[in-house]
Design an enzyme around this catalytic site. Sequence first.
Site, PDB file in Angstrom:
ATOM      1  N   CYS A 121       0.927  -1.112  -0.033  1.00  0.00           N
ATOM      2  CA  CYS A 121      -0.059  -0.213   0.060  1.00  0.00           C
ATOM      3  C   CYS A 121       0.816   1.132  -0.084  1.00  0.00           C
ATOM      4  O   CYS A 121       2.020   1.252   0.530  1.00  0.00           O
ATOM      5  CB  CYS A 121      -0.920   0.000   1.300  1.00  0.00           C
ATOM      6  SG  CYS A 121      -1.967   1.235   1.303  1.00  0.00           S
ATOM      7  N   CYS A 125       0.029   4.790   6.292  1.00  0.00           N
ATOM      8  CA  CYS A 125      -0.372   5.380   7.550  1.00  0.00           C
ATOM      9  C   CYS A 125       0.581   4.646   8.578  1.00  0.00           C
ATOM     10  O   CYS A 125       0.914   3.227   8.467  1.00  0.00           O
ATOM     11  CB  CYS A 125      -1.877   4.897   7.711  1.00  0.00           C
ATOM     12  SG  CYS A 125      -2.912   5.531   6.405  1.00  0.00           S
ATOM     13  N   CYS A 128      -0.233   1.078  10.450  1.00  0.00           N
ATOM     14  CA  CYS A 128      -0.754   0.234   9.900  1.00  0.00           C
ATOM     15  C   CYS A 128       0.429  -0.623   9.334  1.00  0.00           C
ATOM     16  O   CYS A 128       1.310  -0.037   8.765  1.00  0.00           O
ATOM     17  CB  CYS A 128      -1.513   0.515   8.493  1.00  0.00           C
ATOM     18  SG  CYS A 128      -2.041  -0.780   7.559  1.00  0.00           S
ATOM     19  N   GLY A 176      -3.884  -2.713   0.789  1.00  0.00           N
ATOM     20  CA  GLY A 176      -4.341  -2.035  -0.023  1.00  0.00           C
ATOM     21  C   GLY A 176      -5.058  -0.785   0.140  1.00  0.00           C
ATOM     22  O   GLY A 176      -5.964  -0.911   0.934  1.00  0.00           O
ATOM     23  N   GLU A 177      -5.309   0.401  -0.742  1.00  0.00           N
ATOM     24  CA  GLU A 177      -6.108   1.467  -0.840  1.00  0.00           C
ATOM     25  C   GLU A 177      -6.765   1.267  -2.050  1.00  0.00           C
ATOM     26  O   GLU A 177      -6.499   1.252  -2.931  1.00  0.00           O
ATOM     27  CB  GLU A 177      -5.259   2.609  -0.916  1.00  0.00           C
ATOM     28  CG  GLU A 177      -6.332   3.918  -1.156  1.00  0.00           C
ATOM     29  CD  GLU A 177      -7.273   3.944  -0.450  1.00  0.00           C
ATOM     30  OE1 GLU A 177      -7.720   3.851   0.838  1.00  0.00           O
ATOM     31  OE2 GLU A 177      -8.513   4.051  -0.970  1.00  0.00           O
ATOM     32  N   SER A 210     -13.485   0.286   1.578  1.00  0.00           N
ATOM     33  CA  SER A 210     -12.926   1.391   2.834  1.00  0.00           C
ATOM     34  C   SER A 210     -11.837   2.031   2.245  1.00  0.00           C
ATOM     35  O   SER A 210     -10.916   1.483   1.465  1.00  0.00           O
ATOM     36  CB  SER A 210     -12.347   0.278   4.015  1.00  0.00           C
ATOM     37  OG  SER A 210     -11.768   1.001   5.010  1.00  0.00           O
ATOM     38  N   SER A 233     -11.805   5.624   6.487  1.00  0.00           N
ATOM     39  CA  SER A 233     -10.961   5.637   7.615  1.00  0.00           C
ATOM     40  C   SER A 233     -10.596   7.154   8.040  1.00  0.00           C
ATOM     41  O   SER A 233      -9.509   7.740   7.660  1.00  0.00           O
ATOM     42  CB  SER A 233      -9.749   4.828   7.060  1.00  0.00           C
ATOM     43  OG  SER A 233     -10.154   3.725   6.745  1.00  0.00           O
ATOM     44  N   LEU A 234     -11.265   7.723   9.224  1.00  0.00           N
ATOM     45  CA  LEU A 234     -10.755   9.012   9.516  1.00  0.00           C
ATOM     46  C   LEU A 234      -9.798   9.146  10.752  1.00  0.00           C
ATOM     47  O   LEU A 234      -8.709   9.762  10.480  1.00  0.00           O
ATOM     48  CB  LEU A 234     -12.322   9.744  10.069  1.00  0.00           C
ATOM     49  CG  LEU A 234     -12.243  11.265  10.102  1.00  0.00           C
ATOM     50  CD1 LEU A 234     -11.952  11.715   8.598  1.00  0.00           C
ATOM     51  CD2 LEU A 234     -13.521  11.623  10.888  1.00  0.00           C
ATOM     52  N   HIS A 235     -10.068   8.404  11.711  1.00  0.00           N
ATOM     53  CA  HIS A 235      -8.725   8.319  12.669  1.00  0.00           C
ATOM     54  C   HIS A 235      -8.796   9.408  13.544  1.00  0.00           C
ATOM     55  O   HIS A 235      -8.089   9.336  14.459  1.00  0.00           O
ATOM     56  CB  HIS A 235      -7.704   7.482  12.323  1.00  0.00           C
ATOM     57  CG  HIS A 235      -7.928   6.331  11.746  1.00  0.00           C
ATOM     58  ND1 HIS A 235      -8.768   5.355  12.155  1.00  0.00           N
ATOM     59  CD2 HIS A 235      -7.331   5.725  10.302  1.00  0.00           C
ATOM     60  CE1 HIS A 235      -8.691   4.240  11.347  1.00  0.00           C
ATOM     61  NE2 HIS A 235      -7.749   4.644  10.139  1.00  0.00           N
ATOM     62  N   ASN A 313      -4.755  -2.469  16.796  1.00  0.00           N
ATOM     63  CA  ASN A 313      -3.838  -3.802  16.931  1.00  0.00           C
ATOM     64  C   ASN A 313      -2.500  -3.294  16.841  1.00  0.00           C
ATOM     65  O   ASN A 313      -2.241  -2.765  15.749  1.00  0.00           O
ATOM     66  CB  ASN A 313      -4.404  -4.698  15.920  1.00  0.00           C
ATOM     67  CG  ASN A 313      -5.681  -5.463  16.005  1.00  0.00           C
ATOM     68  OD1 ASN A 313      -5.882  -5.723  17.018  1.00  0.00           O
ATOM     69  ND2 ASN A 313      -6.504  -5.157  15.111  1.00  0.00           N
TER      70      ASN A 313
HETATM   71  N1  SAH Z   1      -6.709   1.581   2.675  1.00  0.00           N
HETATM   72  C1  SAH Z   1      -7.978   1.230   3.249  1.00  0.00           C
HETATM   73  C2  SAH Z   1      -8.295  -0.172   3.698  1.00  0.00           C
HETATM   74  C3  SAH Z   1      -7.437  -1.046   4.393  1.00  0.00           C
HETATM   75  S1  SAH Z   1      -7.166  -1.006   6.215  1.00  0.00           S
HETATM   76  C4  SAH Z   1      -8.420   1.978   4.352  1.00  0.00           C
HETATM   77  O1  SAH Z   1      -7.378   2.641   4.875  1.00  0.00           O
HETATM   78  O2  SAH Z   1      -9.685   2.508   4.906  1.00  0.00           O
HETATM   79  C5  SAH Z   1      -8.780  -1.254   6.958  1.00  0.00           C
HETATM   80  C6  SAH Z   1      -8.992  -0.416   8.238  1.00  0.00           C
HETATM   81  O3  SAH Z   1      -8.090  -0.913   9.171  1.00  0.00           O
HETATM   82  C7  SAH Z   1      -8.782   1.175   7.803  1.00  0.00           C
HETATM   83  O4  SAH Z   1      -9.632   1.681   8.587  1.00  0.00           O
HETATM   84  C8  SAH Z   1      -7.457   1.096   8.629  1.00  0.00           C
HETATM   85  O5  SAH Z   1      -7.093   2.579   8.963  1.00  0.00           O
HETATM   86  C9  SAH Z   1      -7.546   0.142   9.705  1.00  0.00           C
HETATM   87  N2  SAH Z   1      -6.168  -0.097  10.380  1.00  0.00           N
HETATM   88  C10 SAH Z   1      -4.973  -0.200   9.946  1.00  0.00           C
HETATM   89  N3  SAH Z   1      -4.033  -0.689  10.590  1.00  0.00           N
HETATM   90  C11 SAH Z   1      -4.773  -0.908  11.830  1.00  0.00           C
HETATM   91  C12 SAH Z   1      -4.128  -1.093  13.195  1.00  0.00           C
HETATM   92  N4  SAH Z   1      -3.285  -1.471  13.574  1.00  0.00           N
HETATM   93  N5  SAH Z   1      -5.289  -1.461  14.193  1.00  0.00           N
HETATM   94  C13 SAH Z   1      -6.607  -1.100  13.913  1.00  0.00           C
HETATM   95  N6  SAH Z   1      -7.273  -0.900  12.689  1.00  0.00           N
HETATM   96  C14 SAH Z   1      -6.158  -0.442  11.754  1.00  0.00           C
END
Ligand code: SAH
Length: 364
Positions: A121, A125, A128, A176-177, A210, A233-235, A313
């Site tokens: 990807c 982020c 991730c 992946g995105e 997503s 995925s706002l966060h 996670n």
């Molecule tokens: N690229 C896309 C889809 C992949 S990840 C996206 O970002 O939406 C799917 C979800 O898992 C996303 O919301 C991502 O931010 C989240 N995610 C990634 N790493 C994570 C982690 N370590 N713990 C919890 N969620 C995580």
Amino acid sequence: MEEPRGRKKPPRHLADLDEAGRKELLEASGLPGFRAKQLSVHYFTRLTSDPAEMTDLPASQREELAATLLPPLLTPVRTLEADKGTTRKTLWRLFDNALVESVLMRYPDRATICVSSQAGCGMACPFCATGQGGLQRNMSTAEIVDQVVDGARAMARGEVAGGPGRLSNVVFMGMGEPLANYKAVIGAVRRLTDPSPAGLGLSARGVTVSTVGLVPRIRQLTEEGVPVTLALSLHAPDDELRNELVPINTRFSVAETVEAAWQYAATTKRRVSIEYAMMRGINDQAWRADLLGDVLRSYGDWGWVHVNLIPLNPTPGSKWTASDPADEREFVRRLEAKGIPTTVRDTRGREIDGACGQLAAAED
Ligand code: SAH
């Protein structure tokens, strides 16, 4: 002459093509076009790509027909199970040795497969696992679809604890995105939702795409007319923190991104999911819950959105960890006080590194 490594395309497969394209490909290979429909039935209805099972095809042509429209795309490297066999993660090797993963999760009322749309990807982020290795390549439509067909087959054949069943949901939340591989992903969504045998016949409502928030692509998806569920995925509700957690935010701000998601909901009448990974001391403060609630409420309270909190996670070497349960409860309480429906995602498959954001496909 050999093409440069990594430049060759994945083998063409019937799941890359519509019904007319399948017929044409057979004819171009000197094979009878009308066999395409039978091959589609084998793949999407009987869930097999094995020529030995295709007894309705002439024995002399089975191998060649299958090799032309149903070439193997995914080779299983490893399968891991958790949650008493109801969660199953598969590591796949693609034709060029790229590695991707998918995770099948069975619940009492549904079965969901989480699929990859890219090898690696490019969104970087920092929390991730996949984001750490960079992008290797986009996956083809058929490589994406084949993960789902494999999951459907495992369910149909009773290979997942709980007896034979049906795959009902697909989430593009693996590696992946998806919106950075837009064309292949939309092709996959069409194949998954086309009625059998043109496709797998799943309901578009059961498909969730997503995204980190590629705003022009969200707008394109809004116009596309495939009523999938959009997850954003706002966060973080503020640009300062989101710039760090989701680096693409420096291109598309929180306001622009949420606006595009709202427009998706307003146009498609499909409720958008806001994904929010709860990170201790980083994005889980009560004031950020209030701010998130205000940002979302500013677009109205007609039920256009709900928030999905994901306990982080932790990935190897990560400086971040999951929120304190008391902080998580307070976060939920504050969002709900502002009228935002909120759920806390259960985390399947933690011990097999199959949970959200843990898919790194570390092999060799
Ligand atoms: N690229 C896309 C889809 C992949 S990840 C996206 O970002 O939406 C799917 C979800 O898992 C996303 O919301 C991502 O931010 C989240 N995610 C990634 N790493 C994570 C982690 N370590 N713990 C919890 N969620 C995580």
